[in-house]
Design a protein around this motif. Structure first.
Motif, PDB file in Angstrom:
ATOM      1  N   GLN A  13       0.840  -1.211   0.000  1.00 43.39           N
ATOM      2  CA  GLN A  13       0.000   0.000   0.000  1.00 43.39           C
ATOM      3  C   GLN A  13       0.873   1.258   0.000  1.00 43.39           C
ATOM      4  O   GLN A  13       0.592   2.222  -0.712  1.00 43.39           O
ATOM      5  CB  GLN A  13      -0.927   0.036   1.234  1.00 43.39           C
ATOM      6  CG  GLN A  13      -2.083  -0.933   1.173  1.00 43.39           C
ATOM      7  CD  GLN A  13      -1.732  -2.300   1.736  1.00 43.39           C
ATOM      8  OE1 GLN A  13      -0.577  -2.598   2.018  1.00 43.39           O
ATOM      9  NE2 GLN A  13      -2.729  -3.158   1.885  1.00 43.39           N
TER      10      GLN A  13
ATOM     11  N   SER B 210      -1.018   2.553   7.749  1.00 44.68           N
ATOM     12  CA  SER B 210      -0.472   1.355   7.098  1.00 44.68           C
ATOM     13  C   SER B 210       0.847   0.990   7.773  1.00 44.68           C
ATOM     14  O   SER B 210       1.671   1.867   8.045  1.00 44.68           O
ATOM     15  CB  SER B 210      -0.223   1.620   5.615  1.00 44.68           C
ATOM     16  OG  SER B 210       0.357   0.486   5.010  1.00 44.68           O
TER      17      SER B 210
ATOM     18  N   ALA C  56      -3.966   3.666   5.728  1.00 44.65           N
ATOM     19  CA  ALA C  56      -3.770   4.994   5.143  1.00 44.65           C
ATOM     20  C   ALA C  56      -2.294   5.318   4.966  1.00 44.65           C
ATOM     21  O   ALA C  56      -1.476   5.012   5.828  1.00 44.65           O
ATOM     22  CB  ALA C  56      -4.438   6.045   6.020  1.00 44.65           C
TER      23      ALA C  56
ATOM     24  N   ASP D 109      -7.028   7.087   0.112  1.00 46.12           N
ATOM     25  CA  ASP D 109      -7.139   6.873   1.563  1.00 46.12           C
ATOM     26  C   ASP D 109      -8.196   7.795   2.171  1.00 46.12           C
ATOM     27  O   ASP D 109      -8.969   7.406   3.037  1.00 46.12           O
ATOM     28  CB  ASP D 109      -5.797   7.128   2.256  1.00 46.12           C
ATOM     29  CG  ASP D 109      -4.716   6.152   1.816  1.00 46.12           C
ATOM     30  OD1 ASP D 109      -5.062   5.016   1.468  1.00 46.12           O
ATOM     31  OD2 ASP D 109      -3.535   6.540   1.802  1.00 46.12           O
TER      32      ASP D 109
ATOM     33  N   THR E  69     -11.444   6.455   1.310  1.00 44.29           N
ATOM     34  CA  THR E  69     -11.707   5.228   2.088  1.00 44.29           C
ATOM     35  C   THR E  69     -12.300   5.571   3.445  1.00 44.29           C
ATOM     36  O   THR E  69     -13.254   4.928   3.901  1.00 44.29           O
ATOM     37  CB  THR E  69     -10.412   4.394   2.259  1.00 44.29           C
ATOM     38  OG1 THR E  69      -9.977   3.963   0.974  1.00 44.29           O
ATOM     39  CG2 THR E  69     -10.646   3.167   3.121  1.00 44.29           C
TER      40      THR E  69
END
Length: 569
Positions: free
Chosen positions: A167, A327, A352, A358, A361
């Motif tokens: 990510q 993350s 994130a 992000d 999200t």
């Protein structure tokens, strides 16, 4: 926000789920209890609801803790213990309790109350598909699908001497340095490829077990079993195929337009997969926030602008430490909002970094969270478990109705326009991807005896149908072959994906209403969410003042609206 956790009426206040032995007496009590009136039956449902909420929240915390740190073996063992040593005992009891309720002479009078008819419909379905011999198979499936998170959570790459999660690395695919983008794309794809065989083997095992479950329950295939199991009373596989066809004819041509425009603006001879995330005007990636705290505080401000109640929901979650957004290595991939049935305050998990995706999200998962809060006053736990077609409507609509307040994340007009354009293009890209994953699942379980080579061919045929014709994958075929492996839904929650497409259409319609009349649009949206699962899916959509419709006409109208909004930017 005034928020009270309901006091237990059936279980002791200090009761905690330790093992099956501590739980069993409460299931026995409900089985043995006499029901001599309509009121008795309603009281009995209330006790069952409380027991289910306590059990469900215990499992939720085990799952949340395990996904927050996949490297902690104790946390994995705790979740595994629930799956292997508690859940299998609950299943036969649930079946007996369902049968007890359905056999009650007072059921007809209870059914007249709002929500009960939907709950009873679910119970009848559960009784119909329950098979004792499927319990160990379901246990094995739950245990195996957990392995996907462990395998994915351990994936990272090294760049310039630094370890990064996939990510974190993916953020660099937005860099204006094309050589860097290609290098990162190849590193991420090669890392995924390293576990290809492991993930292929895991998926094949899951397909075999799931097919066996379906056959045991008297279904021709696992797809048909899952349609029954998920309570898809309001649409059929044929409706999914209609959705695929509508997306292919009405949305894929728009993908081509976007890809063609991207290729021209970037002045490229060929558009490659590592060119898909970079800004077309040659600017560096948008950074709407700096760290998880900044992301949280800005999202609260956005929610407050819509309605102070929505902001209060997130504030409450912060107070209760029900957010894990950063993350990091060892953390499971993806993001989710996990409802906590007893507490009523859900938990948001995500990975994130600093990207627009992000930010969206958290708006998305925040929509789910708000839905949980709005359903809190509903009488029974079952009423608070809406189907995904409704749950995803809550989250995807939130992404769009907050657009007018994204200036909180972007302090200059140019970045704001870029962010909105990227997000709206993302909607056009989401629908074909949803159709791809869903159509692939139908093929998988209609042809469960397939080989890995046949699976790869089917995947490519379907993917090509729903992809733009501009992007060039020459020399990257081995990466393209296993692109589906990044979709955790295929491993962990089969057939849960078409809902994103249906809800995306619904969300565009909610946004269209909101643009016309913000107060009325927001009121209708919140009114629909408060219903939880006390009405059918079409009735909830109707309450939101939108249609549950996958026709080419409806999709074409909604996509034209999105195009118009993009042109205004």
């Amino acid at each position: 926000m005034e928020f009270e956790i309901k006091e237990r009426q059936f279980l002791p206040k200090d009761f905690k789920v330790k093992d099956w032995e501590t739980l069993k007496p409460y299931f026995d009590k409900l089985l043995e209890e006499e029901i001599n009136s309509t009121q008795d039956l309603e009281n009995w449902f209330a006790k069952l609801s409380e027991l289910e909420a306590v059990v469900s929240e215990d499992m939720a915390w085990r799952y949340i803790k395990m996904t927050c740190d996949t490297s902690d073996e104790k946390l994995a063992a705790s979740f595994e213990d629930f799956v292997r040593n508690i859940q299998p005992h609950i299943a036969p009891y649930s079946d007996k309790l369902n049968r007890k309720a359905l056999a009650s002479p007072y059921l007809a009078s209870v059914k007249e109350k709002e929500g009960y008819n939907i709950m009873i419909r679910e119970m009848e379905k559960d009784v119909k598909i329950f098979r004792e011999e499927n319990i160990p198979l379901e246990t094995e499936i739950a245990s195996l699908s957990q392995k996907y998170g462990s395998i994915s959570g351990a994936m990272d790459i090294e760049h310039e001497g630094k370890e990064m999660t996939l990510q974190q690395a993916a953020v660099m695919l937005q860099s204006t340095d094309r050589e860097l983008r290609e290098e990162i794309y190849r590193k991420i794809s090669s890392r995924r490829l390293a576990d290809k065989e492991k993930l292929d083997k895991l998926f094949t095992e899951l397909i075999q077990l799931r097919t066996k479950v379906a056959k045991n329950a008297g279904f021709e295939n696992y797809r048909d079993f899952m349609f029954a199991s998920m309570g898809r009373f309001d649409y059929s596989p044929q409706d999914c195929f209609d959705f695929h066809d509508s997306v292919k004819s009405e949305v894929v041509p728009l993908l081509d337009e976007i890809a063609k425009n991207r290729k021209e603006k970037l002045e490229l001879d060929t558009l490659r997969p590592w060119d898909k995330a970079v800004d077309i005007s040659g600017k560096e990636a948008l950074e709407p926030f700096n760290g998880a705290d900044d992301l949280t505080q800005k999202t609260i401000k956005v929610f407050n602008k819509l309605d102070p109640f929505l902001g209060d929901c997130l504030v409450k979650m912060v107070e209760m430490k029900h957010l894990d957004l950063d993350s990091r290595k060892g953390k499971s991939p993806g993001g989710y909002n996990y409802p906590l049935s007893e507490t009523g305050v859900p938990f948001i998990f995500m990975n994130a970094t600093s990207t627009l995706r992000d930010m969206v999200t958290l708006l998305h998962e925040g929509g789910h969270a708000v839905h949980s809060f709005l359903m809190n006053d509903l009488e029974l736990n079952d009423f608070k478990n809406p189907p995904s077609e409704v749950a995803e409507l809550a989250s995807m609509s939130m992404e769009l109705i907050t657009l007018d307040y994204w200036d909180i994340f972007f302090d200059n007009e140019e970045d704001l326009k870029r962010a909105k354009t990227e997000h709206l293009e993302g909607i056009i890209e989401t629908l074909p991807w949803v159709a791809t994953i869903d159509k692939f699942q139908h093929w998988i379980y209609e042809n469960p005896e397939h080989t890995v080579a046949e699976r790869t061919k089917a995947w490519n045929d379907i993917l090509d149908d729903f992809s733009d014709s501009i992007t060039d994958y020459a020399g990257l075929e081995k990466f393209k072959d296993s692109l589906w492996q990044k979709q955790l839904h295929l491993y962990e929650v089969p057939f849960y994906y078409i809902e994103y497409g249906m809800a995306q259409l619904g969300a565009v319609a909610v946004w269209k209403n909101y643009k016309t009349d913000p107060k009325k649009g927001l009121d209708s949206y919140m009114k629909a969410l408060r219903m939880g699962y006390t009405k059918s899916i079409p009735e909830v959509y109707e309450a939101a003042d939108i249609k549950f419709d996958f026709s080419k006409k409806n999709i074409s109208e909604l996509m034209n609206f999105v195009k118009e909004e993009m042109q205004k930017l």
